[in-house]
Design a protein around this motif. Structure first.
Motif, PDB file in Angstrom:
ATOM      1  N   TRP A 289     -14.566  -7.489  -3.946  1.00 48.80           N
ATOM      2  CA  TRP A 289     -13.543  -6.496  -3.684  1.00 48.80           C
ATOM      3  C   TRP A 289     -12.032  -6.905  -4.498  1.00 48.80           C
ATOM      4  O   TRP A 289     -11.502  -6.043  -4.941  1.00 48.80           O
ATOM      5  N   PHE A 290     -11.965  -8.143  -4.862  1.00 49.60           N
ATOM      6  CA  PHE A 290     -10.540  -8.387  -5.542  1.00 49.60           C
ATOM      7  C   PHE A 290     -10.803  -7.939  -6.846  1.00 49.60           C
ATOM      8  O   PHE A 290      -9.780  -7.672  -7.437  1.00 49.60           O
ATOM      9  N   ARG A 291     -11.954  -8.514  -7.560  1.00 46.88           N
ATOM     10  CA  ARG A 291     -12.086  -8.260  -8.938  1.00 46.88           C
ATOM     11  C   ARG A 291     -11.987  -6.452  -9.169  1.00 46.88           C
ATOM     12  O   ARG A 291     -11.354  -6.069  -9.876  1.00 46.88           O
ATOM     13  N   LYS A 292     -12.483  -5.870  -8.149  1.00 42.87           N
ATOM     14  CA  LYS A 292     -12.523  -4.148  -8.237  1.00 42.87           C
ATOM     15  C   LYS A 292     -11.010  -3.880  -8.201  1.00 42.87           C
ATOM     16  O   LYS A 292     -10.623  -3.133  -8.783  1.00 42.87           O
ATOM     17  N   ALA A 293     -10.423  -4.543  -7.158  1.00 42.67           N
ATOM     18  CA  ALA A 293      -8.908  -4.252  -6.822  1.00 42.67           C
ATOM     19  C   ALA A 293      -8.000  -4.473  -8.362  1.00 42.67           C
ATOM     20  O   ALA A 293      -7.239  -3.572  -8.371  1.00 42.67           O
ATOM     21  N   ILE A 294      -8.348  -5.616  -8.655  1.00 43.16           N
ATOM     22  CA  ILE A 294      -7.763  -6.129  -9.944  1.00 43.16           C
ATOM     23  C   ILE A 294      -7.789  -4.854 -11.193  1.00 43.16           C
ATOM     24  O   ILE A 294      -6.914  -4.438 -11.873  1.00 43.16           O
ATOM     25  N   ARG A 295      -9.104  -4.411 -11.242  1.00 41.74           N
ATOM     26  CA  ARG A 295      -9.391  -3.466 -12.414  1.00 41.74           C
ATOM     27  C   ARG A 295      -8.649  -2.110 -11.965  1.00 41.74           C
ATOM     28  O   ARG A 295      -8.117  -1.452 -12.914  1.00 41.74           O
ATOM     29  N   LEU A 296      -8.451  -1.887 -10.678  1.00 38.65           N
ATOM     30  CA  LEU A 296      -7.976  -0.585 -10.282  1.00 38.65           C
ATOM     31  C   LEU A 296      -6.363  -0.546 -10.610  1.00 38.65           C
ATOM     32  O   LEU A 296      -5.772   0.192 -11.084  1.00 38.65           O
ATOM     33  N   ILE A 297      -5.902  -1.672 -10.454  1.00 39.11           N
ATOM     34  CA  ILE A 297      -4.557  -1.837 -10.565  1.00 39.11           C
ATOM     35  C   ILE A 297      -4.044  -1.944 -12.225  1.00 39.11           C
ATOM     36  O   ILE A 297      -3.252  -1.173 -12.556  1.00 39.11           O
ATOM     37  N   VAL A 298      -4.834  -2.851 -12.780  1.00 37.42           N
ATOM     38  CA  VAL A 298      -4.377  -3.027 -14.089  1.00 37.42           C
ATOM     39  C   VAL A 298      -4.638  -1.707 -15.072  1.00 37.42           C
ATOM     40  O   VAL A 298      -4.011  -1.403 -15.853  1.00 37.42           O
ATOM     41  N   THR A 299      -5.802  -0.877 -14.594  1.00 40.65           N
ATOM     42  CA  THR A 299      -5.836   0.155 -15.358  1.00 40.65           C
ATOM     43  C   THR A 299      -5.235   1.450 -14.810  1.00 40.65           C
ATOM     44  O   THR A 299      -5.119   2.507 -15.400  1.00 40.65           O
ATOM     45  N   GLY A 300      -4.218   1.180 -13.813  1.00 42.15           N
ATOM     46  CA  GLY A 300      -3.429   2.139 -13.404  1.00 42.15           C
ATOM     47  C   GLY A 300      -3.942   3.442 -12.487  1.00 42.15           C
ATOM     48  O   GLY A 300      -3.428   4.249 -11.966  1.00 42.15           O
ATOM     49  N   ARG A 301      -5.271   3.287 -11.972  1.00 48.19           N
ATOM     50  CA  ARG A 301      -5.925   3.918 -11.210  1.00 48.19           C
ATOM     51  C   ARG A 301      -5.200   3.661  -9.572  1.00 48.19           C
ATOM     52  O   ARG A 301      -5.343   4.881  -8.865  1.00 48.19           O
ATOM     53  N   VAL A 302      -4.668   2.927  -9.196  1.00 48.53           N
ATOM     54  CA  VAL A 302      -3.964   2.954  -8.115  1.00 48.53           C
ATOM     55  C   VAL A 302      -2.766   3.928  -7.973  1.00 48.53           C
ATOM     56  O   VAL A 302      -2.348   4.048  -6.938  1.00 48.53           O
ATOM     57  N   LEU A 303      -2.511   4.645  -9.106  1.00 51.04           N
ATOM     58  CA  LEU A 303      -1.323   5.547  -9.206  1.00 51.04           C
ATOM     59  C   LEU A 303      -1.955   6.758  -8.762  1.00 51.04           C
ATOM     60  O   LEU A 303      -1.215   7.859  -8.456  1.00 51.04           O
ATOM     61  N   ARG A 304      -3.066   6.971  -8.642  1.00 51.70           N
ATOM     62  CA  ARG A 304      -3.825   8.474  -8.454  1.00 51.70           C
ATOM     63  C   ARG A 304      -3.740   8.586  -7.061  1.00 51.70           C
ATOM     64  O   ARG A 304      -3.632   7.881  -5.972  1.00 51.70           O
ATOM     65  N   GLU A 305      -3.701   9.745  -6.712  1.00 51.42           N
ATOM     66  CA  GLU A 305      -3.686  10.428  -5.411  1.00 51.42           C
ATOM     67  C   GLU A 305      -4.865   9.762  -4.431  1.00 51.42           C
ATOM     68  O   GLU A 305      -6.098   9.840  -5.215  1.00 51.42           O
ATOM     69  N   ASN A 306      -4.675   9.466  -3.154  1.00 44.66           N
ATOM     70  CA  ASN A 306      -5.717   9.103  -2.556  1.00 44.66           C
ATOM     71  C   ASN A 306      -6.308   7.685  -2.806  1.00 44.66           C
ATOM     72  O   ASN A 306      -7.447   7.349  -2.529  1.00 44.66           O
ATOM     73  N   SER A 307      -5.681   6.979  -3.754  1.00 45.03           N
ATOM     74  CA  SER A 307      -6.416   5.870  -4.377  1.00 45.03           C
ATOM     75  C   SER A 307      -6.529   4.599  -3.171  1.00 45.03           C
ATOM     76  O   SER A 307      -7.132   3.798  -3.260  1.00 45.03           O
ATOM     77  N   SER A 308      -5.630   4.649  -2.308  1.00 42.69           N
ATOM     78  CA  SER A 308      -5.374   3.846  -1.313  1.00 42.69           C
ATOM     79  C   SER A 308      -6.913   3.758  -0.416  1.00 42.69           C
ATOM     80  O   SER A 308      -7.215   2.540   0.479  1.00 42.69           O
ATOM     81  N   THR A 309      -7.597   4.873  -0.490  1.00 41.31           N
ATOM     82  CA  THR A 309      -8.717   5.074   0.363  1.00 41.31           C
ATOM     83  C   THR A 309     -10.488   4.893  -0.349  1.00 41.31           C
ATOM     84  O   THR A 309     -11.088   4.887   0.277  1.00 41.31           O
TER      85      THR A 309
END
Length: 359
Positions: free
Chosen positions: A333-353
């Motif tokens: 889960w941490f590796r997946k979270a890193i990919r989402l953060i580095v690629t900027g996908r955490v800035l998308r709406e509802n990315s926290s879910t």
């Protein structure tokens, strides 16, 4: 040659300069135009570049690795658990080591001079002590959390709550900060060492002396939670073995869904305990030599050579960079979270879910 004084865990040690404290005419000084300057013992250009690269890499890894841990846990709702809040607070302590301690220690270690003023010399030592003790107490509470989770995984969510996790975090930070600031702020650390401190004071040194009594207290504050963690994780290991044998013995039998669910939860908690146990082991390997040498130095007359001290202190510093690597290796889960953060996908709406777990 003047040696920079060690962080506050230690009784201050400096190697005497040439005879009668008078440096030779060709000696380099930390501040060439100031009387009473410390003697500078710089490395040649090649080793200096290598050391800056090695220490700088440690700083970058510590700051950004722990920042990724904190962002992951605070951003993704799925990670909002009492255990992960402890892990995020632990990452905060390591992050602050990378910001407030390691960069300044890099210059101190390579240049053999302190260029950041007397006030920050004391704060630097306070930060170092505070964040080290905060880390070990966080790890201690995490070990107790894992013990509860492994021994009774179904009842665990009602026993170790977010409120209890918050109390553990507050205790870890308050005790560490109050102790470190009080020790340095009151001057209790230098009691009985006034003549030594006065004799070794020079411009460009960072002299934080700690007498034998407080060195022993520092060691006990490290050793007691360490002993608790060793005992707790030993019990976790034995319980995990029993649970694994139980699951193996029941694998060929028809079991009730409740038992099957209990086994799946127990397996998940054991895996988490194993990963966090690795973090504890890394902490002990990194810091134990440092604390043992502090005791030896305090009671045997500061016998540790400068280069040995530098190796020990940087092994301890690098522990702050190790936990994110451990999480990345053991936690998908941490590796997946890193990919989402580095690629900027955490800035998308509802990315926290977003679902970070494969199961």
């Amino acid at each position: 040659m003047m040696k920079l004084v060690r962080p506050f865990f230690w009784v201050s040690k400096q190697i005497i300069m040439s005879s009668d404290f008078l440096p030779p005419e060709t000696a380099q000084m930390c501040f060439e135009n100031l009387n009473g300057s410390c003697v500078k013992t710089p490395y040649s250009p090649g080793p200096r570049v290598i050391l800056y690269a090695v220490f700088g890499f440690g700083v970058v890894l510590t700051v950004f690795g722990n920042l990724l841990v904190m962002i992951s846990i605070f951003h993704f709702q799925q990670l909002h658990t009492p255990t992960n809040f402890l892990i995020a607070s632990l990452a905060c302590a390591d992050f602050l080591v990378g910001v407030t301690v390691m960069p300044f220690s890099t210059v101190r270690s390579v240049e053999s001079c302190w260029y950041f003023g007397d006030s920050y010399c004391k704060f630097h030592s306070c930060f170092e002590g505070s964040f080290c003790y905060a880390s070990i107490y966080h790890l201690g509470f995490i070990s107790l959390d894992r013990y509860i989770a492994v021994t009774d995984p179904l009842v665990y969510p009602t026993r170790f709550t977010a409120s209890l996790s918050g109390l553990c975090i507050a205790f870890s930070w308050l005790l560490s900060i109050i102790y470190s600031l009080s020790l340095i702020g009151t001057g209790a650390n230098e009691a009985g060492l006034e003549d030594l401190v006065s004799a070794l004071t020079c411009v460009g040194g960072c002299q934080i002396a700690v007498n034998e009594r407080w060195v022993l207290v520092n060691f006990l504050l490290f050793f007691i939670p360490t002993l608790v963690m060793i005992i707790v994780y030993s019990k976790i290991f034995l319980i995990a073995q029993k649970q694994a044998r139980r699951i193996e013995s029941m694998s060929s039998k028809t079991v009730r869904s409740a038992d099957s669910y209990r086994d799946r939860v127990a397996k998940r908690e054991r895996k988490a305990a194993k990963t966090l146990g690795m973090a504890v082991l890394a902490f002990l390997i990194s810091w134990l030599p440092y604390f043992i040498d502090s005791i030896i130095d305090a009671f045997l007359g500061f016998i540790t050579p400068t280069y040995i001290y530098e190796i020990l202190v940087w092994i301890a510093y690098y522990n702050s960079a190790m936990n994110p690597l451990i999480y990345a290796f053991f936690y998908p889960w941490f590796r997946k979270a890193i990919r989402l953060i580095v690629t900027g996908r955490v800035l998308r709406e509802n990315s926290s879910t977003i679902n970070l777990f494969s199961e």
